[in-house]
Design a protein around this motif. Structure first.
Motif, PDB file in Angstrom:
ATOM      1  N   ALA A 257       0.829  -1.206   0.000  1.00 50.13           N
ATOM      2  CA  ALA A 257       0.000   0.000   0.000  1.00 50.13           C
ATOM      3  C   ALA A 257       0.866   1.260   0.000  1.00 50.13           C
ATOM      4  CB  ALA A 257      -0.935  -0.005   1.205  1.00 50.13           C
ATOM      5  N   MET A 258       1.941   1.236   0.766  1.00 52.21           N
ATOM      6  CA  MET A 258       2.825   2.402   0.835  1.00 52.21           C
ATOM      7  C   MET A 258       3.570   2.607  -0.485  1.00 52.21           C
ATOM      8  SD  MET A 258       4.186   1.919   4.729  1.00 52.21           S
ATOM      9  CE  MET A 258       4.749   3.572   5.140  1.00 52.21           C
ATOM     10  N   LEU A 259       3.990   1.522  -1.120  1.00 51.48           N
ATOM     11  CA  LEU A 259       4.658   1.633  -2.419  1.00 51.48           C
ATOM     12  C   LEU A 259       3.704   2.194  -3.470  1.00 51.48           C
ATOM     13  CD1 LEU A 259       6.659  -1.717  -2.410  1.00 51.48           C
ATOM     14  CD2 LEU A 259       7.634   0.588  -2.329  1.00 51.48           C
ATOM     15  N   GLU A 260       2.463   1.746  -3.445  1.00 48.57           N
ATOM     16  CA  GLU A 260       1.473   2.269  -4.391  1.00 48.57           C
ATOM     17  C   GLU A 260       1.198   3.747  -4.126  1.00 48.57           C
ATOM     18  OE1 GLU A 260      -1.958  -0.291  -4.394  1.00 48.57           O
ATOM     19  OE2 GLU A 260      -0.748  -2.027  -4.981  1.00 48.57           O
ATOM     20  N   ARG A 261       1.140   4.118  -2.863  1.00 48.40           N
ATOM     21  CA  ARG A 261       0.922   5.528  -2.506  1.00 48.40           C
ATOM     22  C   ARG A 261       2.085   6.388  -2.989  1.00 48.40           C
ATOM     23  NH1 ARG A 261      -2.312   9.466  -2.390  1.00 48.40           N
ATOM     24  NH2 ARG A 261      -1.828  11.038  -0.852  1.00 48.40           N
ATOM     25  N   LEU A 262       3.306   5.921  -2.784  1.00 51.90           N
ATOM     26  CA  LEU A 262       4.479   6.664  -3.245  1.00 51.90           C
ATOM     27  C   LEU A 262       4.495   6.781  -4.769  1.00 51.90           C
ATOM     28  CD1 LEU A 262       7.096   5.186  -0.779  1.00 51.90           C
ATOM     29  CD2 LEU A 262       6.509   7.616  -0.981  1.00 51.90           C
ATOM     30  N   THR A 263       3.982   5.770  -5.444  1.00 54.27           N
ATOM     31  CA  THR A 263       3.884   5.823  -6.901  1.00 54.27           C
ATOM     32  C   THR A 263       2.878   6.894  -7.319  1.00 54.27           C
ATOM     33  OG1 THR A 263       4.450   3.478  -7.062  1.00 54.27           O
ATOM     34  CG2 THR A 263       3.398   4.468  -8.975  1.00 54.27           C
TER      35      THR A 263
END
Length: 77
Positions: free
Chosen positions: A35-41
């Motif tokens: 979820a955090m990686l997707e948010r950073l993307t």
């Protein structure tokens, strides 16, 4: 609990990383890291890497190559 900045830094230090690697290095649950990686993307800090571009040699023609794909991230250039 790691912050978004720590997740971004972890990807930066590794060059490219998937959720499993970041989860292991930061000792966080993998779903949270995803979820955090997707948010950073979405924020424009990271970008997904086309894993097929990374395949070389015999891996490129391996029928399992597409079955084992995971999302890999790197800093946005």
């Amino acid at each position: 609990m790691a912050s978004l900045m720590q997740v971004r830094d972890c990807v930066a230090l590794n060059g490219r990383a998937d959720a499993r690697l970041v989860s292991h290095q930061l000792n966080m649950p993998e779903p949270m890291v995803k979820a955090m990686l997707e948010r950073l993307t979405l924020m424009g800090k990271l970008e997904e890497v086309d894993v097929e571009e990374c395949l070389v040699g015999s891996c490129k023609s391996c029928p399992e190559a597409t079955a084992c794909q995971t999302k890999v991230y790197q800093l946005r250039s």
